[in-house]
Design a protein around this motif. Structure first.
Motif, mmCIF file in Angstrom:
data_model
loop_
_atom_site.group_PDB
_atom_site.id
_atom_site.type_symbol
_atom_site.label_atom_id
_atom_site.label_comp_id
_atom_site.label_asym_id
_atom_site.label_seq_id
_atom_site.Cartn_x
_atom_site.Cartn_y
_atom_site.Cartn_z
ATOM 1 N N GLU A 165 -3.493 8.083 2.375
ATOM 2 C CA GLU A 165 -3.642 8.143 3.834
ATOM 3 C C GLU A 165 -2.558 8.990 4.477
ATOM 4 O O GLU A 165 -2.806 9.701 5.461
ATOM 5 C CB GLU A 165 -3.597 6.725 4.412
ATOM 6 C CG GLU A 165 -3.703 6.662 5.926
ATOM 7 C CD GLU A 165 -3.659 5.244 6.449
ATOM 8 O OE1 GLU A 165 -3.403 5.065 7.650
ATOM 9 O OE2 GLU A 165 -3.869 4.295 5.657
ATOM 10 N N GLU A 166 -1.336 8.926 3.949
ATOM 11 C CA GLU A 166 -0.212 9.636 4.568
ATOM 12 C C GLU A 166 0.740 10.106 3.476
ATOM 13 O O GLU A 166 1.017 9.382 2.513
ATOM 14 C CB GLU A 166 0.507 8.704 5.551
ATOM 15 C CG GLU A 166 1.688 9.325 6.261
ATOM 16 C CD GLU A 166 2.386 8.340 7.188
ATOM 17 O OE1 GLU A 166 3.591 8.531 7.444
ATOM 18 O OE2 GLU A 166 1.721 7.378 7.638
ATOM 19 N N VAL A 204 -4.671 4.030 1.131
ATOM 20 C CA VAL A 204 -5.696 3.374 1.942
ATOM 21 C C VAL A 204 -5.934 1.938 1.481
ATOM 22 O O VAL A 204 -6.593 1.167 2.177
ATOM 23 C CB VAL A 204 -7.021 4.167 1.897
ATOM 24 C CG1 VAL A 204 -6.838 5.531 2.521
ATOM 25 C CG2 VAL A 204 -7.528 4.288 0.452
ATOM 26 N N SER A 230 0.816 -1.212 0.000
ATOM 27 C CA SER A 230 0.000 0.000 0.000
ATOM 28 C C SER A 230 0.854 1.267 0.000
ATOM 29 O O SER A 230 0.364 2.346 0.355
ATOM 30 C CB SER A 230 -0.929 0.013 1.216
ATOM 31 O OG SER A 230 -0.180 -0.017 2.416
ATOM 32 N N LYS A 240 1.529 6.601 1.632
ATOM 33 C CA LYS A 240 0.835 5.432 2.161
ATOM 34 C C LYS A 240 -0.617 5.533 1.735
ATOM 35 O O LYS A 240 -1.305 6.506 2.079
ATOM 36 C CB LYS A 240 0.945 5.362 3.684
ATOM 37 C CG LYS A 240 0.277 4.126 4.268
ATOM 38 C CD LYS A 240 0.422 4.074 5.784
ATOM 39 C CE LYS A 240 -0.240 2.828 6.356
ATOM 40 N NZ LYS A 240 -0.147 2.776 7.835
#
Length: 308
Positions: A90-91, A138, A58, A136
């Motif tokens: 996500e990040e 999801v 991911s 990163k």
């Protein structure tokens, strides 16, 4: 299985048994010892490959290849801001320049200044390093997700690239998978070698007690009763030898595990055994006993049919 060991004492005395006497238990102990090590290696490689793949599946990396430092910094900020606003991401982490230099330095070798003890900062002044953004997601970074990311940042930087992080370590994962199957292949070879040793031991025991077998037949004994006596003897030898081999193998595994833990870096941290892997290792002596028992039965029954 339990009926194998429930044999009257007077019947067991027909074929004397000894605990860890003769070569058979020691041969089984060596085979189980090697099998435990090979199985532990295969299981550790399997778990390491799975853990690393899950961690990187991911993740993706954005590279911005721009020679002009000012333009590169502006595009990096714009791309990072755009990515932070996407539901897919996500990040977002922009790697500092020093961290990128530290990653590249080992591949450039030592300069004359580095050999004299100075830093390698100067060698990067004339090298236009790309900006790196670690992502990163999801969900796993498939081709569909990569296309979405590329389409999102293309208007902001025409010199950007989006690559899955798993692709960077794909050769290492392939090597780990190969070593895993080699280890499991060794387990299969050791199982065949154990079966061969049991066949030899069973035939030797039949030849040693040939006269006793003849008397049992004259007294009305059946092939099944005779085979149970040999099964029990060989199964006990295999179980005792297997437990000894497993204990020795477990000690070696724990020692190697502590040494790997002391390294404290990268892929070596992933080489470990989960609780279900330990269950498989603990079951190896029992599986070895079952293999020895079945092999002994087949060998003895086949030989008795030829005798009569």
């Amino acid at each position: 299985m339990l009926n194998l060991f429930v044999i009257p004492g007077h019947d067991r005395r027909l074929i004397p048994e000894g605990r860890l006497s003769g070569p058979m238990p020691w041969v089984i102990a060596i085979m189980i010892f090697l099998t435990v090590l090979a199985a532990a290696m295969g299981l550790a490689f399997a778990e390491a490959g799975r853990d690393v793949s899950n961690q990187l599946s991911s993740r993706a990396t954005v590279q911005i290849i721009e020679a002009d430092a000012t333009i590169k910094a502006q595009q990096t900020n714009d791309v990072a801001a755009r990515l932070r606003g996407m539901a897919l991401v996500e990040e977002v982490r922009v790697l500092p320049a020093q961290e990128i230099e530290d990653l590249i330095a080992p591949w450039l070798g030592q300069t004359e200044g580095a050999q004299n003890g100075s830093t390698t900062d100067g060698m990067f002044e004339d090298i236009p390093l790309p900006a790196l953004i670690d992502l990163k997601l999801v969900r796993p970074a498939g081709e569909k997700e990569l296309k979405v990311l590329r389409a999102a940042i293309a208007p902001l930087s025409d010199k950007s690239r989006v690559e899955p992080s798993s692709g960077l370590i794909a050769p290492v994962i392939a090597l780990v998978r190969s070593l895993q199957w080699i280890a499991f292949g060794l387990v299969a070879l050791l199982a065949m070698a154990t079966a061969a040793a049991v066949i030899i031991a069973s035939r030797a025991a039949l030849n040693t007690h040939n006269e006793t077998i003849g008397v049992i037949h004259l007294l009305g004994g059946t092939d099944r009763q005779i085979s149970r006596l040999f099964q029990r003897r060989i199964a006990l030898d295999a179980l005792l030898g297997g437990i000894l081999g497993m204990i020795c193998g477990t000690i070696i595994i724990l020692l190697l595990g502590s040494q790997l833990a002391d390294l404290g870096s990268g892929l070596t941290q992933s080489f470990g055994l989960s609780w279900y892997s330990w269950l498989i290792i603990v079951a190896i002596p029992i599986l070895g006993m079952i293999l020895a028992m079945v092999t002994a039965r087949m060998t003895v029954m086949g030989a008795l049919k030829k005798i009569l």
